[in-house]
Design an enzyme around this catalytic site. Structure first.
Site, PDB file in Angstrom:
ATOM      1  N   TRP A 156      -0.559 -12.601   5.750  1.00 50.97           N
ATOM      2  CA  TRP A 156      -1.077 -12.750   4.399  1.00 50.97           C
ATOM      3  C   TRP A 156      -0.010 -13.115   3.376  1.00 50.97           C
ATOM      4  O   TRP A 156      -0.304 -13.458   2.252  1.00 50.97           O
ATOM      5  CB  TRP A 156      -1.781 -11.450   3.949  1.00 50.97           C
ATOM      6  N   LYS A 180      -6.409 -17.693  13.467  1.00 47.60           N
ATOM      7  CA  LYS A 180      -6.950 -16.443  12.919  1.00 47.60           C
ATOM      8  C   LYS A 180      -6.059 -16.069  11.733  1.00 47.60           C
ATOM      9  O   LYS A 180      -4.961 -15.536  11.925  1.00 47.60           O
ATOM     10  CB  LYS A 180      -6.944 -15.373  14.014  1.00 47.60           C
ATOM     11  N   GLY A 233       4.164 -12.016  11.920  1.00 47.02           N
ATOM     12  CA  GLY A 233       3.715 -10.711  11.430  1.00 47.02           C
ATOM     13  C   GLY A 233       4.721  -9.642  11.821  1.00 47.02           C
ATOM     14  O   GLY A 233       5.896  -9.937  12.091  1.00 47.02           O
ATOM     15  N   GLU A 255       7.318 -14.704  15.342  1.00 44.74           N
ATOM     16  CA  GLU A 255       8.150 -14.668  14.135  1.00 44.74           C
ATOM     17  C   GLU A 255       7.862 -13.320  13.493  1.00 44.74           C
ATOM     18  O   GLU A 255       6.822 -13.135  12.860  1.00 44.74           O
ATOM     19  CB  GLU A 255       7.750 -15.862  13.258  1.00 44.74           C
ATOM     20  N   LEU A 256       8.786 -12.365  13.715  1.00 44.49           N
ATOM     21  CA  LEU A 256       8.459 -10.959  13.427  1.00 44.49           C
ATOM     22  C   LEU A 256       9.264 -10.424  12.248  1.00 44.49           C
ATOM     23  O   LEU A 256       9.707 -11.183  11.404  1.00 44.49           O
ATOM     24  CB  LEU A 256       8.670 -10.138  14.708  1.00 44.49           C
ATOM     25  N   CYS A 289       9.660 -11.872   5.187  1.00 44.78           N
ATOM     26  CA  CYS A 289      10.455 -11.250   6.254  1.00 44.78           C
ATOM     27  C   CYS A 289      11.909 -11.694   6.177  1.00 44.78           C
ATOM     28  O   CYS A 289      12.732 -11.187   6.932  1.00 44.78           O
ATOM     29  CB  CYS A 289       9.840 -11.511   7.611  1.00 44.78           C
ATOM     30  N   GLU A 386      12.040  -2.344   7.153  1.00 41.01           N
ATOM     31  CA  GLU A 386      11.734  -3.534   6.358  1.00 41.01           C
ATOM     32  C   GLU A 386      10.948  -3.054   5.133  1.00 41.01           C
ATOM     33  O   GLU A 386       9.878  -2.468   5.281  1.00 41.01           O
ATOM     34  CB  GLU A 386      10.891  -4.491   7.211  1.00 41.01           C
TER      35      GLU A 386
HETATM   36  C1  SIN Z   1       7.895 -15.050   6.262  1.00 42.31           C
HETATM   37  O1  SIN Z   1       8.075 -14.163   5.457  1.00 42.31           O
HETATM   38  O2  SIN Z   1       7.341 -14.814   7.334  1.00 42.31           O
HETATM   39  C2  SIN Z   1       8.310 -16.465   6.016  1.00 42.31           C
HETATM   40  C3  SIN Z   1       9.130 -16.666   4.832  1.00 42.31           C
HETATM   41  C4  SIN Z   1       9.493 -18.100   4.604  1.00 42.31           C
HETATM   42  O3  SIN Z   1       9.048 -19.022   5.286  1.00 42.31           O
HETATM   43  O4  SIN Z   1      10.288 -18.306   3.702  1.00 42.31           O
END
Ligand code: SIN
Length: 483
Positions: A156, A180, A233, A255-256, A289, A386
């Site tokens: 999100w 999804k 996520g 991509e965590l 992230c 995090e």
């Molecule tokens: C992310 O937070 O998963 C991606 C951040 C970004 O692409 O800059």
């Protein structure tokens, strides 16, 4: 929500080129985190609708993979052009469901579209090899072919860019996708899907369905027709999906989570470091992230840096993302705000001091004041976890070795940043940090041309760039004998 093109507001699922309600008529509410208002209800799909989408993708894949790379490239380019043409409406939809300031939503639409443009250009450049054979009568050749049906599960925090970063290379390679989107932000993904239809991407090549996360995820991971799963996520959910994919031995990209160190050395340009920390930490209210999670500052410049950062943070305007002056919007929901405030409380109990903010903001349940903590240590939750919120914990260090030790003292390895003007130190640090991405005198590292991805518990694979395409390709080797 006032849209120039209200037909972009889709609430059904896109399966095999048809907009459909859930089989049982169920729906999920989409809530504006800035004011708690329900802005739409979208179809709550389950396993059966997911199965239908996978079957549609499987059929569509056969034709899509046989089209020329140039034809796929043109389709992606048409989709890119439509997204740019509808940038403002897409930004309004995103801010309404996700909360980020409109200027950031506009930026994300452009960032997200850029992946389609990039991979439209990469599509005709998928080359195989001819390899010198091991015997005089043998020839070795490689072909690169699409992996097949791809499941894309997206978060999100970047509801458009995380989708296009997966779907762009998948489609360019010749794959068909079942997406999804997160239940909190399905409208952006569905609007993008509507533009895929208008771009004449064939029915079944792009399917998008929101709904019951467990049921949809269960089908996407168990169905043998799905040959690859790509997920952005949390690390906890990523691990679960990896386990679920094991039974059908799917390819995966993960991509965590991250726990980015942002290191400021005593030879840094302090103003640049403050600006870098500000954008890196408070973009999307700290919900990325790759956000600076721990700001490590060399002791002789610590107080000067903290003072300048505090002045910059005090000037940040918190509010509803729809208001043009807003720089920091709400968190995605009140639970997220509670969790961030819980980490602040833990740090303060263990001895950290609040230099700025530290409370729920007056704007509403989902808002947290931009916060700076000093005196943070590695036993505090803000150091280890995090944060995913607008909280900047400052940690003092003395030597380069200490900075490396603190920076690498985490299970995560996505992004790291440091500020220094000493070229020797720049190379040494860049090589010693155990992270997939290193920002050097730079707080924004995301773009379509660069490989995005992490080490350790931050994931598997790379997105964007020339490397992003390989994630959706199988290398087939032809061994020709008797020549
Ligand atoms: C992310 O937070 O998963 C991606 C951040 C970004 O692409 O800059």
């Amino acid at each position: 929500m006032k849209l120039k093109d209200p037909r972009l507001l889709k609430t059904q699922a896109l399966i095999d080129g048809q907009w459909l309600d859930a089989d049982d008529g169920g729906s999920i509410p989409v809530v504006n985190p800035a004011d708690g208002e329900v802005i739409a209800r979208v179809a709550r799909c389950q396993g059966t609708e997911t199965r239908r989408a996978i079957e549609a993708a499987s059929r569509a894949f056969q034709d899509w993979r046989s089209q020329t790379a140039k034809a796929r490239s043109r389709a992606l380019r048409r989709w890119f052009d439509l997204i740019i043409a509808h940038q403002e409406d897409l930004a309004v939809i995103m801010t309404a469901e996700q909360g980020k300031p409109l200027a950031e939503s506009r930026g994300e639409v452009a960032y997200g579209a850029a992946f389609l443009e990039w991979f439209a250009e990469e599509a005709p450049r998928v080359y195989g090899d001819t390899i010198p054979g091991p015997a005089p009568d043998k020839r070795v050749v490689t072909l690169k072919q699409p992996v097949g049906v791809v499941a894309c599960i997206t978060p999100w925090n970047f509801p458009i860019a995380m989708l296009t970063r997966k779907v762009g290379p998948a489609l360019a390679a010749g794959c068909a996708v079942v997406c999804k989107p997160a239940s909190a932000t399905p409208l952006s993904a569905l609007a993008i899907a509507e533009l895929a239809v208008r771009a004449d991407i064939p029915a079944g090549v792009v399917n998008v369905l929101a709904g019951d996360t467990r049921a949809i995820g269960g089908e996407l991971t168990a169905n043998p027709e799905v040959r690859k799963l790509t997920f952005t996520g949390s690390t906890a959910v990523g691990k679960m999906l990896l386990e679920q994919c094991a039974a059908t031995v799917k390819r995966t990209s993960m991509e965590l989570g991250g726990n980015a160190p942002f290191i400021v050395f005593n030879d840094a340009d302090l103003d640049a470091a403050v600006q870098g920390a500000l954008i890196c930490k408070f973009r999307n209210a700290g919900q990325t992230c790759v956000c600076a999670n721990r700001i490590l500052v060399q002791s002789d410049i610590h107080d000067a840096f903290a003072e300048r950062l505090a002045a910059a943070v005090a000037a940040l305007r918190v509010g509803n993302g729809m208001q043009p002056e807003t720089e920091v919007g709400p968190l995605i929901d009140s639970k997220a705000a509670d969790s961030v405030l819980g980490m602040v409380e833990d740090a303060v109990e263990l001895g950290a001091e609040v230099l700025a903010g530290g409370q729920r903001a007056v704007n509403g349940e989902c808002f947290v004041e931009p916060t700076i903590l000093t005196g943070v240590r590695s036993d505090m939750r803000v150091f280890r976890e995090e944060i995913f919120g607008p909280v900047a914990p400052l940690v003092k260090f003395d030597t380069d070795d200490e900075a490396v030790e603190l920076a690498n003292d985490t299970e995560y390895g996505l992004a790291a940043y440091f500020y220094s003007r000493d070229i020797g130190r720049v190379w040494r640090m860049a090589e010693r940090l155990d992270y997939g991405i290193v920002g050097i005198n730079e707080g924004i590292i995301s773009n379509e041309a660069a490989p995005f991805g992490g080490m350790k518990a931050s994931g598997i694979g790379r997105e964007g760039s020339k490397y992003g395409m390989d994630e959706y390709l199988e290398v087939k080797y032809l061994c020709m004998g008797g020549i």
